[in-house]
Design a protein around this motif. Structure first.
Motif, PDB file in Angstrom:
ATOM      1  N   LEU A  21       1.396  -0.904  -0.008  1.00 35.82           N
ATOM      2  CA  LEU A  21      -0.526   0.258   0.317  1.00 35.82           C
ATOM      3  C   LEU A  21       0.634   1.176   0.105  1.00 35.82           C
ATOM      4  CD1 LEU A  21      -3.323  -0.129  -0.029  1.00 35.82           C
ATOM      5  CD2 LEU A  21      -2.996   0.812   2.603  1.00 35.82           C
ATOM      6  N   ALA A  22       2.087   1.513   0.446  1.00 40.82           N
ATOM      7  CA  ALA A  22       3.077   2.565   1.321  1.00 40.82           C
ATOM      8  C   ALA A  22       3.221   2.318  -0.421  1.00 40.82           C
ATOM      9  CB  ALA A  22       3.996   2.329   1.685  1.00 40.82           C
ATOM     10  N   ALA A  23       3.877   0.962  -1.156  1.00 39.93           N
ATOM     11  CA  ALA A  23       4.503   2.083  -1.896  1.00 39.93           C
ATOM     12  C   ALA A  23       3.770   2.272  -3.980  1.00 39.93           C
ATOM     13  CB  ALA A  23       5.340   0.524  -2.739  1.00 39.93           C
ATOM     14  N   LEU A  24       2.741   1.196  -3.528  1.00 40.21           N
ATOM     15  CA  LEU A  24       1.238   2.684  -4.104  1.00 40.21           C
ATOM     16  C   LEU A  24       1.354   3.984  -4.350  1.00 40.21           C
ATOM     17  CD1 LEU A  24      -1.140  -0.644  -4.624  1.00 40.21           C
ATOM     18  CD2 LEU A  24       0.854   0.092  -6.762  1.00 40.21           C
ATOM     19  N   THR A  25       1.286   4.455  -2.518  1.00 39.70           N
ATOM     20  CA  THR A  25       0.692   5.779  -2.774  1.00 39.70           C
ATOM     21  C   THR A  25       2.375   6.569  -3.145  1.00 39.70           C
ATOM     22  OG1 THR A  25       0.017   4.997  -0.596  1.00 39.70           O
ATOM     23  CG2 THR A  25      -0.014   6.783  -1.045  1.00 39.70           C
ATOM     24  N   ALA A  26       3.964   5.975  -2.760  1.00 38.79           N
ATOM     25  CA  ALA A  26       4.468   7.381  -2.800  1.00 38.79           C
ATOM     26  C   ALA A  26       4.760   7.070  -4.729  1.00 38.79           C
ATOM     27  CB  ALA A  26       6.010   5.968  -2.568  1.00 38.79           C
ATOM     28  N   LEU A  27       4.256   5.357  -5.825  1.00 36.49           N
ATOM     29  CA  LEU A  27       4.287   5.504  -6.215  1.00 36.49           C
ATOM     30  C   LEU A  27       3.464   6.732  -7.552  1.00 36.49           C
ATOM     31  CD1 LEU A  27       5.253   2.085  -8.009  1.00 36.49           C
ATOM     32  CD2 LEU A  27       6.275   5.073  -8.568  1.00 36.49           C
ATOM     33  N   GLY A  28       2.238   6.687  -6.890  1.00 39.08           N
ATOM     34  CA  GLY A  28       1.084   7.323  -7.825  1.00 39.08           C
ATOM     35  C   GLY A  28       1.241   9.006  -7.020  1.00 39.08           C
ATOM     36  N   ALA A  29       1.777   9.407  -6.209  1.00 38.02           N
ATOM     37  CA  ALA A  29       2.525  10.572  -5.902  1.00 38.02           C
ATOM     38  C   ALA A  29       3.305  10.957  -6.985  1.00 38.02           C
ATOM     39  CB  ALA A  29       2.752  10.967  -4.330  1.00 38.02           C
ATOM     40  N   LEU A  30       4.000  10.222  -6.658  1.00 36.33           N
ATOM     41  CA  LEU A  30       5.294  10.311  -8.037  1.00 36.33           C
ATOM     42  C   LEU A  30       5.077  10.680  -9.604  1.00 36.33           C
ATOM     43  CD1 LEU A  30       8.486  10.616  -8.621  1.00 36.33           C
ATOM     44  CD2 LEU A  30       7.997   7.531  -8.949  1.00 36.33           C
ATOM     45  N   LEU A  31       3.602   9.909 -10.235  1.00 37.49           N
ATOM     46  CA  LEU A  31       3.417  10.456 -10.822  1.00 37.49           C
ATOM     47  C   LEU A  31       2.508  10.956 -11.284  1.00 37.49           C
ATOM     48  CD1 LEU A  31       2.952   8.126 -13.799  1.00 37.49           C
ATOM     49  CD2 LEU A  31       0.786   7.140 -12.326  1.00 37.49           C
ATOM     50  N   LEU A  32       1.735  10.940 -10.231  1.00 36.37           N
ATOM     51  CA  LEU A  32       0.491  12.741 -10.372  1.00 36.37           C
ATOM     52  C   LEU A  32       1.483  13.784 -10.808  1.00 36.37           C
ATOM     53  CD1 LEU A  32      -1.881  12.833  -7.203  1.00 36.37           C
ATOM     54  CD2 LEU A  32      -2.210  13.362  -9.533  1.00 36.37           C
ATOM     55  N   LEU A  33       2.776  14.192  -9.399  1.00 34.02           N
ATOM     56  CA  LEU A  33       3.901  15.219  -9.646  1.00 34.02           C
ATOM     57  C   LEU A  33       4.540  14.708 -11.057  1.00 34.02           C
ATOM     58  CD1 LEU A  33       5.479  15.075  -6.221  1.00 34.02           C
ATOM     59  CD2 LEU A  33       3.907  16.896  -7.201  1.00 34.02           C
ATOM     60  N   THR A  34       5.378  14.048 -11.198  1.00 33.94           N
ATOM     61  CA  THR A  34       5.657  13.995 -12.846  1.00 33.94           C
ATOM     62  C   THR A  34       5.284  14.160 -13.770  1.00 33.94           C
ATOM     63  OG1 THR A  34       7.032  12.101 -11.544  1.00 33.94           O
ATOM     64  CG2 THR A  34       7.281  12.436 -14.230  1.00 33.94           C
ATOM     65  N   THR A  35       3.612  13.700 -14.128  1.00 37.60           N
ATOM     66  CA  THR A  35       2.759  14.319 -15.130  1.00 37.60           C
ATOM     67  C   THR A  35       2.409  16.102 -14.774  1.00 37.60           C
ATOM     68  OG1 THR A  35       1.826  12.216 -14.854  1.00 37.60           O
ATOM     69  CG2 THR A  35       0.106  14.083 -16.262  1.00 37.60           C
ATOM     70  N   GLY A  36       3.013  16.080 -14.105  1.00 33.93           N
ATOM     71  CA  GLY A  36       1.708  17.783 -13.374  1.00 33.93           C
ATOM     72  C   GLY A  36       2.989  18.658 -13.794  1.00 33.93           C
ATOM     73  N   ALA A  37       4.490  17.968 -13.553  1.00 34.90           N
ATOM     74  CA  ALA A  37       5.860  18.485 -14.224  1.00 34.90           C
ATOM     75  C   ALA A  37       5.777  18.900 -15.440  1.00 34.90           C
ATOM     76  CB  ALA A  37       7.229  18.358 -13.256  1.00 34.90           C
ATOM     77  N   ALA A  38       5.348  17.841 -16.246  1.00 32.79           N
ATOM     78  CA  ALA A  38       6.009  18.080 -17.770  1.00 32.79           C
ATOM     79  C   ALA A  38       4.797  18.447 -18.570  1.00 32.79           C
ATOM     80  CB  ALA A  38       5.178  16.492 -17.796  1.00 32.79           C
ATOM     81  N   VAL A  39       3.481  18.534 -17.511  1.00 35.29           N
ATOM     82  CA  VAL A  39       2.530  19.401 -18.256  1.00 35.29           C
ATOM     83  C   VAL A  39       2.267  21.133 -18.224  1.00 35.29           C
ATOM     84  CG1 VAL A  39       0.198  20.922 -17.362  1.00 35.29           C
ATOM     85  CG2 VAL A  39       0.345  17.676 -18.112  1.00 35.29           C
ATOM     86  N   LEU A  40       2.889  21.280 -16.879  1.00 32.66           N
ATOM     87  CA  LEU A  40       3.908  22.488 -16.274  1.00 32.66           C
ATOM     88  C   LEU A  40       4.642  23.075 -17.462  1.00 32.66           C
ATOM     89  CD1 LEU A  40       2.954  25.127 -14.954  1.00 32.66           C
ATOM     90  CD2 LEU A  40       4.563  24.361 -13.202  1.00 32.66           C
TER      91      LEU A  40
END
Lengths: 321, 186
Positions: A21-40
């Motif tokens: 569960l912790a791994a999925l949370t961390a991966l989700g956060a990383l994915l969100l932030l990475t996509t956000g950075a690319a979009v910005l």
């Protein structure tokens, strides 16, 4: 002779489900932030270029284009090392956030999380140089060497800027460092360490002012010959590294997941997103710095500044205890 | 059980990657095969609950190999991606030495009556290592550090072609004259 096998480390005795569960949370956060950075970044590029669209879909368009592109083949390329470098880079941000307690715990709760982050930074050195070397192309190779020179300039400032919070909390363990910021965030009494840390994040993400390894003067440097899905992975990894660096800054400098009203995970994401937005925005504001110039800046400005910061923190902690 | 299998698998990876150093035909591959071997050993040390030492091995060895690759390629003076080369010389003597030393060490491991474990590891291993290194051994550490720094500075000073007289003139008085001026305006 009896060999009972290695001791099972105490940190691996938790519930396996919790770790997943912790791994999925961390991966989700990383994915969100990475996509956000690319979009910005895409939006900022579109605005600077004065194009009609918002540029918000740019990263997705580019990903679709690269997925359909055929891989370029080169004469005498060291394909094994090339692939290790280009594909392996994406693994680094994932390993970096593994020790960050995004939710209640980290996926890999190492008690030396700060040191782990430093070790993973060095993995970037290997990947970028291998990607530059493997292509058997002059421009790529120069890019790889540029990155190593730059890395030697930012590595020690990065280490010492992370030693400051570790000294303040008297631990290399991220949850302990978060707990030590109950009253005041470390950002408040270690601003210099935070600044040098941010410079280092730009450095290991090969981003903005510290991106000469991928410079336009080298027709792309390390990524000059990288095409198709490899190029997609490598460029995504840069945003991933920026995101991982921003996410790691939250427990170390920005009080972890503490905050009113919203749940801890949301605060973690918000704080990381704020740091990340500034880092992404900095690319358009600061010119690229040549590695040989940055070498002197790193050793004569950043490293002494980070060392003085550690000294100040050490004196304050001894005086307070 | 699973931990023991993973531990042994890492050992096999370390040994195979170590062997690869001598069988591959390029400097870059040899260097990074060695790096992989060290990474496997570092992970094994982490599995032995020595997290600080283990992650430190990962950090130092990967950094060392990244820099060493540059020097290996530089001193070989050619592009091993284009011109494959052998990584070994004096094959018979070195094979004999390595084989006999390895056999002696394995014999030693098997024949030694290993003592049973006494006591238990301290709860804070990292802090214990720090105390061990910086409390009773502080004098040794404080002596070794300046000696090492002096060695590095001395080595660089001896290796440099340009001396301070080239940079600041015969009287050491004029502003520095460097072919590549630095980033803080000197």
């Amino acid at each position: 002779m009896s060999w009972r096998g290695p001791d099972v480390p105490p940190q691996s005795q938790g519930q396996p489900l919790d770790a997943v569960l912790a791994a999925l949370t961390a991966l989700g956060a990383l994915l969100l932030l990475t996509t956000g950075a690319a979009v910005l970044s895409g939006a900022l590029d579109a605005r600077a270029a004065g194009s009609r669209g918002t540029g918000l879909t740019r990263p997705f368009d580019e990903a679709a284009r690269l997925l359909r592109q055929r891989r370029r083949r080169l004469v005498s390329a060291d394909r094994l090392l090339w692939r290790v470098g280009t594909i392996g880079l994406l693994l680094v941000p994932v390993l970096m956030v593994a020790v960050v307690p995004v939710g209640s715990r980290a996926a890999l709760p190492l008690d030396v999380g700060v040191l782990w982050f430093n070790a993973m930074d060095v993995l970037v050195w290997a990947c970028v140089w291998l990607a530059g070397w493997g292509a058997n192309s002059t421009y790529s190779l120069i890019g790889g060497y540029r990155f190593l020179a730059q890395a030697l300039a930012y590595a020690l400032p990065l280490m010492f800027s992370l030693i400051a919070p570790a000294t303040g909390a008297r631990s290399l363990d991220l949850p302990t460092i978060v707990a030590a910021q109950q009253g005041v965030w470390f950002l408040a009494w270690m601003p210099v360490a935070f600044a040098t840390y941010c410079v280092a994040v730009l450095g290991f993400s090969v981003w903005g002012p510290l991106s000469p390894a991928l410079g336009a003067d080298l027709v792309g440097g390390v990524v000059a010959e990288v095409s198709g899905v490899d190029r997609l992975l490598m460029l995504a990894a840069r945003y991933g590294l920026l995101a991982a660096g921003s996410l790691f800054a939250v427990p170390v400098f920005l009080g972890g997941s503490s905050g009113p009203l919203l749940p801890g995970e949301a605060w973690m994401l918000l704080k990381a997103a704020a740091v990340l937005a500034v880092l992404v925005w900095a690319r358009r504001k600061i010119p690229v710095v040549r590695p040989d110039l940055f070498m002197e800046v790193g050793w004569l400005v950043l490293l002494p500044a980070a060392l003085v910061q550690v000294l100040v923190v050490a004196v304050i902690s001894v005086w307070r205890s | 059980m699973l931990v023991a299998i993973a531990f042994l698998a890492l050992g096999v990876v370390a040994a195979l990657a170590g062997a690869a150093v001598f069988t591959v035909s390029s400097m870059a591959r040899a260097t990074y095969a060695l790096a992989l071997s060290f990474v496997a050993v570092g992970l094994q040390v982490v599995m032995l609950s020595q997290n600080f030492v283990g992650v430190m091995i990962l950090l130092m060895m990967m950094m060392e190999m990244a820099v060493m690759a540059v020097f290996m390629v530089m001193f070989m003076g050619m592009n091993p991606a284009l011109m494959p080369m052998s990584m070994v010389h004096g094959k018979r003597a070195s094979l004999g030495t390595a084989g006999s030393v390895c056999a002696a060490m394995v014999l030693g491991i098997v024949l030694t009556p290993w003592p049973a474990r006494r006591g238990a590891p301290p709860p804070e291993l990292t802090a214990a290592i720090g105390r061990e290194l910086l409390e009773s051994k502080m004098l040794a550490m404080a002596t070794i550090s300046p000696v090492m720094v002096a060695t590095i500075v001395g080595g660089v000073a001896l290796a440099l072609r340009r001396t301070r007289y080239d940079r600041y003139g015969d009287d050491l008085e004029r502003p520095a004259d460097d072919p590549q001026p630095g980033g803080v305006g000197r």
